[in-house]
Design an enzyme around this catalytic site. Structure first.
Site, PDB file in Angstrom:
ATOM      1  N   HIS A   1       0.799  -1.229   0.000  1.00  0.00           N
ATOM      2  CA  HIS A   1       0.000   0.000   0.000  1.00  0.00           C
ATOM      3  C   HIS A   1       0.831   1.279   0.000  1.00  0.00           C
ATOM      4  O   HIS A   1       0.290   2.360  -0.165  1.00  0.00           O
ATOM      5  CB  HIS A   1      -0.962   0.021   1.193  1.00  0.00           C
TER       6      HIS A   1
HETATM    7  C1  UD1 Z   1      -1.917   5.764   5.720  1.00  0.00           C
HETATM    8  C2  UD1 Z   1      -0.600   6.216   6.360  1.00  0.00           C
HETATM    9  C3  UD1 Z   1       0.385   5.043   6.340  1.00  0.00           C
HETATM   10  C4  UD1 Z   1      -0.208   3.812   6.970  1.00  0.00           C
HETATM   11  C5  UD1 Z   1      -1.512   3.483   6.279  1.00  0.00           C
HETATM   12  C6  UD1 Z   1      -2.175   2.282   6.871  1.00  0.00           C
HETATM   13  C7  UD1 Z   1      -0.122   8.604   6.001  1.00  0.00           C
HETATM   14  C8  UD1 Z   1       0.756   9.572   5.295  1.00  0.00           C
HETATM   15  N1  UD1 Z   1       0.024   7.303   5.626  1.00  0.00           N
HETATM   16  O1  UD1 Z   1      -1.653   5.485   4.353  1.00  0.00           O
HETATM   17  O2  UD1 Z   1       1.539   5.417   7.075  1.00  0.00           O
HETATM   18  O3  UD1 Z   1       0.691   2.726   6.835  1.00  0.00           O
HETATM   19  O4  UD1 Z   1      -2.388   4.621   6.396  1.00  0.00           O
HETATM   20  O5  UD1 Z   1      -3.247   1.865   6.072  1.00  0.00           O
HETATM   21  O6  UD1 Z   1      -0.893   8.975   6.855  1.00  0.00           O
HETATM   22  N2  UD1 Z   1      -8.922   5.049   1.140  1.00  0.00           N
HETATM   23  C9  UD1 Z   1     -10.188   4.521   1.033  1.00  0.00           C
HETATM   24  N3  UD1 Z   1     -10.836   4.236   2.210  1.00  0.00           N
HETATM   25  C10 UD1 Z   1     -10.308   4.481   3.425  1.00  0.00           C
HETATM   26  C11 UD1 Z   1      -9.020   5.027   3.502  1.00  0.00           C
HETATM   27  C12 UD1 Z   1      -8.336   5.301   2.336  1.00  0.00           C
HETATM   28  O7  UD1 Z   1     -10.702   4.284  -0.028  1.00  0.00           O
HETATM   29  O8  UD1 Z   1     -10.964   4.161   4.446  1.00  0.00           O
HETATM   30  C13 UD1 Z   1      -8.176   5.300  -0.129  1.00  0.00           C
HETATM   31  C14 UD1 Z   1      -8.382   6.683  -0.699  1.00  0.00           C
HETATM   32  O9  UD1 Z   1      -8.328   6.564  -2.078  1.00  0.00           O
HETATM   33  C15 UD1 Z   1      -7.173   7.419  -0.191  1.00  0.00           C
HETATM   34  C16 UD1 Z   1      -6.102   6.349  -0.227  1.00  0.00           C
HETATM   35  O10 UD1 Z   1      -6.783   5.150   0.137  1.00  0.00           O
HETATM   36  O11 UD1 Z   1      -6.865   8.533  -0.972  1.00  0.00           O
HETATM   37  C17 UD1 Z   1      -4.959   6.591   0.691  1.00  0.00           C
HETATM   38  O12 UD1 Z   1      -5.437   6.777   2.033  1.00  0.00           O
HETATM   39  P1  UD1 Z   1      -4.579   7.694   3.058  1.00  0.00           P
HETATM   40  O13 UD1 Z   1      -5.245   7.717   4.360  1.00  0.00           O
HETATM   41  O14 UD1 Z   1      -4.269   8.983   2.408  1.00  0.00           O
HETATM   42  O15 UD1 Z   1      -3.205   6.946   3.178  1.00  0.00           O
HETATM   43  P2  UD1 Z   1      -2.844   5.403   3.306  1.00  0.00           P
HETATM   44  O16 UD1 Z   1      -2.266   4.966   2.017  1.00  0.00           O
HETATM   45  O17 UD1 Z   1      -3.972   4.586   3.875  1.00  0.00           O
END
Ligand code: UD1
Length: 354
Positions: free
Chosen positions: A204
């Site tokens: 991820h």
């Molecule tokens: C975040 C953390 C990372 C951690 C990870 C665990 C930061 C910078 N990164 O990364 O350190 O290892 O969480 O999972 O904070 N999305 C959904 N549903 C959700 C959440 C996210 O669809 O419930 C999708 C969205 O498209 C979003 C993308 O995932 O833009 C990324 O989510 P984000 O919270 O920005 O970062 P993670 O990659 O989850």
């Protein structure tokens, strides 16, 4: 003592569980603020249900966005929350955007700030998590470190006087959940027989998912492995693969939605090994006795590598040979503590109460 915990992303809910349980018996007041960084039920609600965490008192509902937009929205929402609750300690967890937003909001309003999982370093300044953790440690009044390596990093950065070694709270929850699920059959996707060898994989991180060529080479290598790969597909992976036209359902790959924590622990416990770019899962694999292959150039959990249970592989050309390597000899070392880090954390917060 009144503690205000700020969480928002999946690994933070796992770390919150033992803290919530350790705070309960002492009659402490615990306010839980959920930023809303993760919002899908299987990225958030299931952790509160399965790990018996009280429902958040406050939900900021921030959701996804670029780093600046997401972090800024959390920061601007926190002023009112801190003003209303006026905690003795603001407690932030790990290294996500929810961590840095929570830390900044606390220091700007002069609330004492404690950082749980302080002192971890990848020394890779391109990782958003590295900025988040370094800045949070330097803002914190108390750096609660999981390992001696983390303490050494904090000392080197001039933060030794604020640092306390409490152990790793993820060990608390991982060991206790493992004891509960050890004898139950893992919940595996169609096409995977739990009585035969399989691998568990998660991908991820931005550095692996955001570059389509890098993502394609990882997915191709996983698909070519000789045994089934249970791919616990984070929404970010699903979204980036769809945009780049990369098929996740082929060859050895058995993609499935992210699992709840007990199901994830059970899947790893019975697996032949783990292939991941997650921080937490490297350590969980070590604690659960599954050899890990980490698709990154470096790790914050260096003990897993030093003890022979984790191999770093930023390039995937020889992946099959690496993941199918013989199991290392069992390790009696416990660099991540004895499963009582949450108790040590609460005692340390009490001792340093202003
Ligand atoms: C975040 C953390 C990372 C951690 C990870 C665990 C930061 C910078 N990164 O990364 O350190 O290892 O969480 O999972 O904070 N999305 C959904 N549903 C959700 C959440 C996210 O669809 O419930 C999708 C969205 O498209 C979003 C993308 O995932 O833009 C990324 O989510 P984000 O919270 O920005 O970062 P993670 O990659 O989850």
């Amino acid at each position: 003592m009144k503690i205000l915990s700020i969480v928002g992303a999946r690994p933070q809910f796992v770390k919150l569980a033992p803290i919530a349980h350790a705070l309960a018996p002492g009659g402490h007041e615990h306010v839980i603020v959920h930023t809303g960084q993760h919002y899908d039920a299987n990225m958030s609600d299931v952790f509160f249900e399965d790990l018996d965490i009280p429902a958040p008192n406050v939900h900021l509902g921030v959701g996804s966005g670029s780093h600046g937009v997401q972090t800024g929205a959390m920061l601007s929402a926190m002023d009112g929350v801190l003003d209303e609750h006026r905690p003795d300690w603001v407690l932030v967890y790990g290294d996500t955007n929810s961590t840095i937003a929570g830390a900044l909001s606390a220091v700007k309003l002069h609330f004492p700030l404690a950082h749980l999982e302080a002192g971890l370093r990848s020394f890779n300044r391109r990782m958003p998590e590295e900025h988040n953790r370094v800045l949070t440690d330097h803002a914190a009044d108390l750096c609660l470190a999981p390992t001696q390596t983390a303490i050494d990093h904090l000392i080197r950065e001039g933060l030794g006087e604020r640092a306390v070694l409490v152990g790793d709270v993820m060990t608390d929850v991982c060991l206790s959940v493992a004891a509960q699920v050890r004898d139950s059959a893992p919940l595996l996707p169609e096409g995977v027989d739990g009585s035969q060898d399989y691998l568990v994989s998660t991908i991820h991180r931005a550095e692996n998912t955001d570059d389509p060529e890098q993502l394609r080479s990882i997915i191709d290598a996983l698909a070519a492995l000789p045994i089934p790969v249970v791919l616990l597909a984070h929404p970010r992976l699903v979204a980036r693969a769809a945009t780049a036209g990369i098929d996740l359902k082929r060859g050895a790959l058995r993609p499935t939605a992210p699992l709840g924590y007990p199901q994830m622990v059970a899947a790893v416990l019975h697996s032949r090994g783990v292939v991941t770019d997650s921080g937490g899962l490297q350590k969980e694999a070590f604690l659960l006795g599954a050899p890990c292959t980490t698709l990154r150039t470096e790790t914050e959990w260096t003990e897993t590598v030093d003890l022979g249970w984790n191999v770093l592989r930023p390039q995937v050309d020889d992946l099959a040979a690496v993941v199918m390597r013989p199991r290392p000899a069992p390790s009696t070392a416990s660099p991540y503590g004895d499963g009582r880090a949450a108790e040590a954390t609460v005692a340390t917060l009490m001792r340093h109460l202003r």
